[in-house]
Design a protein around this motif. Structure first.
Motif, PDB file in Angstrom:
ATOM      1  N   ALA B  51       0.827  -1.203   0.000  1.00  0.00           N
ATOM      2  CA  ALA B  51       0.000   0.000   0.000  1.00  0.00           C
ATOM      3  C   ALA B  51       0.865   1.258   0.000  1.00  0.00           C
ATOM      4  N   TRP B  52       1.942   1.231   0.779  1.00  0.00           N
ATOM      5  CA  TRP B  52       2.851   2.382   0.834  1.00  0.00           C
ATOM      6  C   TRP B  52       3.435   2.657  -0.557  1.00  0.00           C
ATOM      7  N   PHE B  53       3.819   1.568  -1.240  1.00  0.00           N
ATOM      8  CA  PHE B  53       4.396   1.673  -2.582  1.00  0.00           C
ATOM      9  C   PHE B  53       3.387   2.315  -3.535  1.00  0.00           C
ATOM     10  N   ALA B  54       2.137   1.831  -3.462  1.00  0.00           N
ATOM     11  CA  ALA B  54       1.097   2.359  -4.351  1.00  0.00           C
ATOM     12  C   ALA B  54       0.866   3.850  -4.104  1.00  0.00           C
ATOM     13  N   VAL B  66      -5.286  -0.187  -0.509  1.00  0.00           N
ATOM     14  CA  VAL B  66      -5.654  -1.329   0.328  1.00  0.00           C
ATOM     15  C   VAL B  66      -5.741  -2.581  -0.547  1.00  0.00           C
ATOM     16  N   VAL B  67      -6.449  -2.448  -1.682  1.00  0.00           N
ATOM     17  CA  VAL B  67      -6.603  -3.591  -2.585  1.00  0.00           C
ATOM     18  C   VAL B  67      -5.231  -4.047  -3.082  1.00  0.00           C
ATOM     19  N   ILE B  68      -4.406  -3.096  -3.511  1.00  0.00           N
ATOM     20  CA  ILE B  68      -3.073  -3.448  -4.031  1.00  0.00           C
ATOM     21  C   ILE B  68      -2.243  -4.154  -2.964  1.00  0.00           C
ATOM     22  N   GLY B  69      -2.293  -3.624  -1.727  1.00  0.00           N
ATOM     23  CA  GLY B  69      -1.533  -4.234  -0.638  1.00  0.00           C
ATOM     24  C   GLY B  69      -1.948  -5.673  -0.410  1.00  0.00           C
ATOM     25  N   VAL B  70      -3.253  -5.917  -0.363  1.00  0.00           N
ATOM     26  CA  VAL B  70      -3.742  -7.266  -0.088  1.00  0.00           C
ATOM     27  C   VAL B  70      -3.425  -8.201  -1.263  1.00  0.00           C
ATOM     28  N   SER B 203      -4.666  -6.549   7.516  1.00  0.00           N
ATOM     29  CA  SER B 203      -4.520  -5.912   8.815  1.00  0.00           C
ATOM     30  C   SER B 203      -3.377  -4.904   8.796  1.00  0.00           C
ATOM     31  N   GLY B 204      -2.302  -5.237   8.069  1.00  0.00           N
ATOM     32  CA  GLY B 204      -1.184  -4.297   7.931  1.00  0.00           C
ATOM     33  C   GLY B 204      -1.610  -3.002   7.257  1.00  0.00           C
ATOM     34  N   VAL B 205      -2.346  -3.140   6.154  1.00  0.00           N
ATOM     35  CA  VAL B 205      -2.778  -1.946   5.418  1.00  0.00           C
ATOM     36  C   VAL B 205      -3.728  -1.109   6.262  1.00  0.00           C
TER      37      VAL B 205
END
Lengths: 395, 290
Positions: B51-54, B66-70, B203-205
């Motif tokens: 998510a940070w990267f996105a 959120v979606v990208i992170g998961v 949960s991380g995101v």
């Protein structure tokens, strides 16, 4: 097989003894060649290598400036670098190497306090002057001067200085007397609070709540609500750069942002921390030994020259080593000799104009140094001037 | 006084929700694979990094991040699942410990290699405080509680009614019998793992906006917080995990307020010891897995 090995060992051993005899006789006439040999012990490899490289560049730039202007008393300064790797063991052997093989006249080092503490007895035995420029543990100069080690000097403010100056500023300029503690649970964080407590009576102040967080802690809400209800006027925080933004954001959540400021040291002033929680960081007070944005002629000139020379802005370590080489050069000049006893005497009585203010040494060989105080106003760190405070040494 | 206690309980429920989402994945993976996933915190870290990267590199809005992170976490979980986790099924316990510890080191250091070891700043999310029943909370925390509830209700429904959910329960009870009746155990193991890792990533995101700092080693602490919870809840017990996570969250919050923040992390380990001494099967005993 065993005999062969031990015979070879014997041969190598004899050869080494021979080599050492030759080398020491070759260097016997130390420094009579018109040079000042200055050893620099710093972490040139390992996790703190970046600090070491800044230190060396700062020292080299100072040496170049001095040599360009004709040297000290006609002698050129030669900086010899030795790698401590940031560990006491390597720091001690680097120091020995400088003393025994390179036959240096003076040593500057190290960045890390634990390394400096280990170097102190080594230079004491050899009678070589050690001028520390970047370690902050108060023990180093508790044990120096009248405290024992005659050959250790330090031109850097200690953690105790920092705690005292912050407290003094908060009490005298801001009228604060009631504090909550939220510091990192490490030697650094706990020691800073010990020093703060030592000076609380001087400013008729008190600590109402005291909490320490583990590195990596992410939930400060409980402790921050407790602080909110305790009646504290400010939070004393000595911690790390990664925790300050989290604390800031959660201060906003529990509703104390802008009401109870943070004071101490945890990189409150970096742009990303302020951006993370602008409201909570407003009014935060931090003390620094030096910073590139400090507005004095000498400081600005140093930053410009360093940036031009190395195409990189200097950090604190570059500055303190640059300044310390100049300080040492002035002491040598006043001593009119590189005789160690005379230089040491000159250093004890020196009045040196550094970029942050005048430097003198107390009877513990600790520099009385001003610290720069920063306060965040309108989302920007504002320099509130340089402050000096007198340390109470333990009897 | 009463106000303070209530506020601390609410604080505890918020952190409990985070623990619950991470721990439920870990407990399900244990149920099916019979292996403690020591790399579980790393998937939490991967979700946050995704998510940070996105947000940082492509300036995407938080919901998309959120979606990208998961999804990123799930993709990595597919790779790890295929190469490592599937092979653990039926292997001795040491194999699981070593393999997951190894995966943890590899994931952590790969991230540090690509993005550097410094702390990054997570700028997305809904961090404005809102007042609810007299308490001020960041909007993000309310979101965390809601998502936590949705996840648990969804999981309960899934393991009770769906085909895959029933297969997961079956595998957690008896691997050999599953093979006999034609359940593809490796397939079930893989999907359980991907689901568990994906939940950790989620949960991380979700927590990143309130925790702000993003760094390679951030997962380790989570793994160690999760261990006492899944043991307290009973290994493999979804409902038990939820309750245990809430208990730990609230207990930690009260200890931080009335004893001291430095004692906060001892709560988890002290309860772990007590539970192991008196109720080694977990607080709610092991009547039924899932």
């Amino acid at each position: 097989m065993t005999t062969y090995l031990s015979r070879r060992g014997f041969c190598v051993g004899t050869a080494l003894i021979g080599f050492q005899a030759v080398s020491s006789s070759a260097f016997a006439g130390r420094a009579e060649d018109g040079m000042v040999k200055l050893g620099l012990v710093a972490p040139m490899s390992g996790p703190n290598a970046r600090y070491g490289s800044f230190s060396l560049r700062g020292a080299q730039m100072a040496a170049k400036e001095i040599n360009g202007a004709g040297g000290v008393g006609g002698r050129k300064i030669d900086v010899l670098s030795a790698d401590s790797q940031g560990t006491p063991v390597e720091g001690v052997s680097a120091t020995r190497r400088l003393i025994d093989q390179d036959q240096v006249d003076f040593i500057i080092g190290d960045v890390s306090s634990s390394v400096t503490l280990a170097m102190q007895p080594v230079v004491e035995d050899a009678g070589v002057l050690l001028l520390n420029a970047a370690s902050s543990n108060p023990m180093i100069t508790y044990k120096a001067g009248v405290g024992g080690f005659k050959w250790t000097f330090r031109n850097y403010p200690t953690d105790e200085n920092r705690a005292l100056v912050v407290l003094q500023y908060a009490a005298e300029k801001k009228g604060l007397t009631k504090y909550a503690v939220l510091s990192v649970d490490t030697d650094y964080g706990r020691a800073a609070i010990e020093f703060t407590k030592k000076y609380l009576p001087r400013f008729k102040s008190q600590i109402l709540t005291e909490d320490y967080y583990k590195e990596g802690e992410v939930d400060f809400r409980s402790v921050l609500s407790k602080i909110r209800d305790s009646g504290a006027q400010a939070i004393i925080m000595y911690g790390n750069a990664d925790s300050a933004p989290i604390v800031g954001r959660q201060m906003i959540e529990v509703g104390i942002a802008g009401k109870i400021p943070l004071i101490g040291n945890a990189e409150f002033n970096t742009a990303s921390t302020i951006k993370a929680a602008p409201k909570a960081m407003e009014g935060a007070i931090e003390a620094a030994a030096w910073l590139p944005s400090y507005q004095s002629e000498r400081s600005k000139a140093f930053v410009d020259k360093f940036t031009a020379e190395y195409r990189e802005a200097p950090n604190n370590h570059a500055y303190v080593h640059w300044e310390t080489v100049h300080l040492l050069a002035k002491a040598i000049e006043q001593a009119k000799s590189i005789d160690r006893e005379k230089v040491r005497a000159a250093l004890s009585g020196i009045h040196y104009d550094s970029a942050v203010g005048e430097v003198t040494f107390d009877d513990h060989n600790q520099a009385r140094l001003p610290m720069i105080l920063l306060e965040i106003e309108g989302g920007k760190p504002v320099i509130k001037g340089a402050y000096t405070a007198e340390i109470d040494y333990p009897k | 006084m009463f106000y303070t206690i209530t506020e601390q309980v609410v604080n505890g429920i918020v952190s409990g929700s985070v623990y619950a989402i991470v721990a439920v994945g870990m407990t399900m993976i244990f149920g099916v694979l019979r292996a403690i996933n020591f790399a579980h915190g790393e998937y939490y870290m991967l979700g946050t990094f995704g998510a940070w990267f996105a947000i940082d590199y492509f300036d995407l809005p938080y919901p998309v991040a959120v979606v990208i992170g998961v999804v990123a976490t799930a993709v990595i979980a597919v790779v790890v699942g295929n190469f490592v986790m599937q092979r653990i099924v039926g292997a001795p316990a040491e194999a699981g410990v070593l393999a997951t510890l190894g995966v943890s080191l590899i994931l952590q250091n790969t991230v540090i290699l690509f993005f550097g070891g410094s702390y990054k700043f997570f700028s997305g999310g809904y961090i404005e405080p809102v007042t609810l029943f007299g308490f001020t909370l960041a909007e993000q925390r309310i979101l965390i509680i809601i998502v936590g509830l949705i996840v648990f209700i969804g999981l309960e429904l899934m393991v009770t009614y769906s085909r895959m959910g029933k297969a997961m329960r079956a595998v957690s009870q008896n691997i050999e019998c599953c093979a006999v009746v034609g359940i593809d155990v490796r397939h079930v193991a893989l999907w359980t793992f991907i689901l568990g890792a994906g939940l950790a990533g989620l949960s991380g995101v979700l927590t990143a906006p309130v925790n702000v700092s993003v760094y390679g080693g951030m997962g380790e602490l989570i793994t160690f917080k999760t261990l006492p919870i899944i043991i307290m809840g009973g290994l493999g017990n979804v409902r038990g995990t939820f309750v245990a996570a809430m208990i730990l969250g609230v207990a930690e919050s009260l200890v931080a307020t009335y004893v001291g923040l430095q004692f906060r992390d001892t709560v988890g380990f002290a309860t772990l010891m007590l539970v192991l001494m008196w109720r080694p099967h977990g607080l709610f005993s092991a009547q039924a897995r899932f």
